[in-house]
Design an enzyme around this catalytic site. Structure first.
Site, short mmCIF file in Angstrom:
data_model
loop_
_atom_site.label_atom_id
_atom_site.label_comp_id
_atom_site.label_asym_id
_atom_site.label_seq_id
_atom_site.Cartn_x
_atom_site.Cartn_y
_atom_site.Cartn_z
N PHE A 152 50.43 47.62 35.82
CA PHE A 152 51.34 46.54 36.22
C PHE A 152 51.18 45.28 35.38
O PHE A 152 52.08 44.44 35.35
CB PHE A 152 51.11 46.18 37.71
CG PHE A 152 49.93 45.28 37.96
CD1 PHE A 152 50.04 43.90 37.79
CD2 PHE A 152 48.69 45.79 38.32
CE1 PHE A 152 48.95 43.05 37.99
CE2 PHE A 152 47.60 44.95 38.53
CZ PHE A 152 47.74 43.58 38.35
N LYS A 176 56.32 56.54 32.26
CA LYS A 176 56.19 56.36 33.71
C LYS A 176 55.59 54.97 33.90
O LYS A 176 54.39 54.79 33.88
CB LYS A 176 55.26 57.44 34.28
CG LYS A 176 55.46 57.79 35.74
CD LYS A 176 55.18 56.65 36.70
CE LYS A 176 53.71 56.33 36.82
NZ LYS A 176 53.47 55.14 37.69
N ARG A 180 55.15 48.92 40.50
CA ARG A 180 55.19 47.52 40.95
C ARG A 180 56.07 46.67 40.05
O ARG A 180 56.54 45.61 40.45
CB ARG A 180 53.78 46.93 40.96
CG ARG A 180 52.86 47.62 41.93
CD ARG A 180 51.51 46.98 41.82
NE ARG A 180 50.47 47.83 42.36
CZ ARG A 180 49.19 47.73 42.04
NH1 ARG A 180 48.80 46.82 41.18
NH2 ARG A 180 48.30 48.51 42.57
N SER A 229 43.46 51.30 35.60
CA SER A 229 42.09 51.06 36.08
C SER A 229 41.17 52.22 35.70
O SER A 229 41.62 53.34 35.46
CB SER A 229 42.13 50.90 37.60
OG SER A 229 42.62 52.09 38.18
N CYS A 284 43.22 42.91 30.87
CA CYS A 284 42.03 43.73 30.62
C CYS A 284 41.10 43.04 29.64
O CYS A 284 39.94 43.42 29.50
CB CYS A 284 42.42 45.10 30.10
SG CYS A 284 43.12 45.03 28.46
N GLU A 386 35.20 44.35 38.00
CA GLU A 386 36.41 43.74 37.48
C GLU A 386 37.12 43.05 38.64
O GLU A 386 37.50 43.71 39.61
CB GLU A 386 37.32 44.80 36.85
CG GLU A 386 38.59 44.22 36.29
CD GLU A 386 39.47 45.24 35.59
OE1 GLU A 386 39.71 46.32 36.15
OE2 GLU A 386 39.92 44.95 34.46
#
Ligand code: NAD
Length: 503
Positions: A152, A176, A180, A229, A284, A386
């Site tokens: 997202f 894909k 969200r 993630s 990230c 994180e």
């Protein structure tokens, strides 16, 4: 947009409904309102999408690479024309400030520029006369149908890390996007259709685990690119490779920012601000653990709190001129607050507290102001996990060795930064710190399109990273050909014309 109310899929060149009765909601995080519905596609949707892509592949594979690059040039022109419009969609569906959304669009557009140059990167190699009369060469071939699954946090940019390279290499691509934030990815897909992408060469499906599992298990999908993630990245890598696919899976991160005693306090604090609170910390490559070395800690923490305390937090959905927007969902807001609550309960001191932030015209938005959690120790979860929100933890150490040792304990390995005026300290850090992307006096060392996104450890599963030359290598397989044309034997009756010159 194909439909702002209910997102469509792009299958075989047509915008169609998913064959499902399950839908998720796309939410404006500035207000908490639902702005679109997105279908959770089914294995049947995957089957028909892959069938269309398989059908399109031979003609696309045989299209000259320069013509495939021409598609990217046309796409690039459309992206430049519509960049601001798409940035506004990103700000509305994701919560980035307009400037952040525009910057992310430019980073994505650079990926298309890189793809435009692939004809000069993709050629193979040849060594003539590797043995007498024998030449050996490599050529690069596309893989076939490949898929990309995206997170997202960069709705427009991360998909662009993947398909411009994959498609210019001659593959058919199925995207894909995150359910969200599908709206900007869909608008960009419309531009690709307008640029003339052939039917079936590029497709878009929506949904979550069901659709991803169907992609992972489909025998005609040759490779998967994933960004998200760590737990999901790991599982996608394991399932995809067990099914014989190539997989590159980029995961989460905990990025350390080392501040040496000789660093310039003001410019370092400003860099920390951008690194920790830019995009509300949902990057990230966000710096989430500041590690001041020696006596500079008080000055740096003080200056960061002063600057962060003055940041304007607010709605981003109508292009507002502010410094920081909301986080993505109410649940995520709860998790971010919980990280701070836990650290406080474990003895950390809250140097700047954004937990109670309220926005006057957006009572239901998902807001937390910049937060600085000082005197964090290695026992506290916030030093390892994180957080993915606007929270900067601070772990004070005495030496560079201690700072490097903190990195060795970290299970991730995406980015790490040192702020210093010492070339020697910077070199030591660069050579030894346990992370794949290093910044020296650069707050967010995220590579540009021409370089790979080289996360280490639990931040990446696979061999060939996303972006740059490694991206091209991921989406192609090499074929080696060895050729011998022996000298004619003496008993050969006719000397070839090309040798004697006589007809
Ligand atoms: P996520 O892992 O929840 O979702 C990523 C994608 O996987 C989405 O498309 C989602 O629909 C799908 N997905 C979610 N759960 C799944 C499951 N159980 N099985 C199959 N598919 C599933 O990640 P997110 O919350 O969207 O994104 C944030 C994460 O992405 C952070 O951890 C961040 O660090 C990471 N990220 C990493 C990089 C990088 O380059 N390393 C870049 C951007 C974001």
């Amino acid at each position: 947009m194909p439909d702002t109310q209910t997102c469509k899929c792009l299958i075989g060149g047509s915008w169609v409904e998913g064959k499902t009765d399950r839908y998720s909601q796309v939410c404006n995080p500035s207000t908490g309102e639902t702005i679109a519905n997105v279908p959770n596609c089914t294995p049947e949707d995957v089957d028909r999408t892959v069938a269309a892509a398989v059908k399109a592949f031979p003609a696309w594979r045989d299209t000259p690479v320069v013509d495939r690059a021409h598609l990217m040039f046309r796409f690039h022109a459309l992206l430049l024309k519509h960049a601001d419009e798409i940035a506004r969609i990103v700000s509305r569906e994701h919560g980035k400030t307009l400037n952040e959304s525009k910057a992310s669009m430019h980073r994505g557009i650079e990926m298309v520029e890189f793809a435009c140059g692939l004809p000069s990167l993709i050629p193979g190699e040849i060594l003539q006369n590797i043995a007498p009369n024998v030449d050996s060469e490599t050529l690069r071939h596309p893989l076939g149908v490949v898929a990309g699954i995206t997170p997202f946090n960069f709705p427009a940019m991360v998909p662009l890390w993947m398909y411009p390279i994959a498609m210019t290499c001659g593959n058919c691509f199925i995207l894909k996007p995150s359910p969200r934030v599908p709206l900007s990815a869909l608008r960009i897909a419309e531009l690709l259709v307008e640029a003339g992408v052939p039917e079936g060469v590029f497709s878009v499906l929506h949904g979550d685990k069901t659709v991803v599992d169907a992609l992972l298990n489909h025998p005609q999908i040759k490779a998967i690119s994933f960004v998200g993630s760590t737990p999901v990245a790991r599982s996608i890598y394991q399932t995809g490779t067990a099914n014989g696919k190539r997989v590159q899976a980029a995961g989460g991160a905990k990025n350390h920012l080392i501040i040496m005693p000789d660093a310039d306090v003001d410019s370092t604090a400003r860099a920390l601000l951008g690194s920790a609170f830019g995009c509300a910390g949902e990057r990230c490559m966000a710096g989430s653990l500041a590690v001041p070395v020696g006596g500079i800690a008080d000055d740096v923490v003080g200056r960061v709190c002063e600057l962060a305390g003055a940041m304007r937090v607010g709605r981003t959905d109508e292009g507002q001129d502010i410094d920081m927007g909301p986080v993505i969902t109410r649940e995520h807001l709860g998790r971010v607050r919980e990280h701070v609550d836990n650290a406080q309960a474990q003895g950390a001191s809250i140097a700047l507290d954004g937990r109670a932030t309220k926005i006057a015209d957006a009572a239901d938005g998902f807001f937390i102001g910049p937060t600085v959690v000082d005197r964090v120790t290695t026992e506290m979860g916030i030093s390892r996990d994180e957080v993915f929100g606007p929270v900067l933890a601070v772990s004070r150490v005495k030496t560079l060795e201690e700072a490097i040792a903190l990195g060795d304990k970290c299970e991730y390995g995406n980015g790490a930064v040192i702020f210093t005026q010492s070339g020697r300290a910077a070199r030591e850090f660069k050579m030894r710190f346990n992370a794949g992307m290093i910044g020296v006096n650069v707050g967010v060392p995220a590579p540009m399109a021409w370089f790979p996104f080289t996360g280490w450890n639990m931040s990446f599963f696979g061999d060939l990273h996303i972006q740059g030359k490694e991206g091209m290598m991921f989406y192609t397989q090499q074929r080696m050909t060895m050729t011998r044309w022996p000298e004619p034997k003496s008993q050969d009756k006719v000397d070839p014309v090309w040798r004697t010159g006589k007809s």
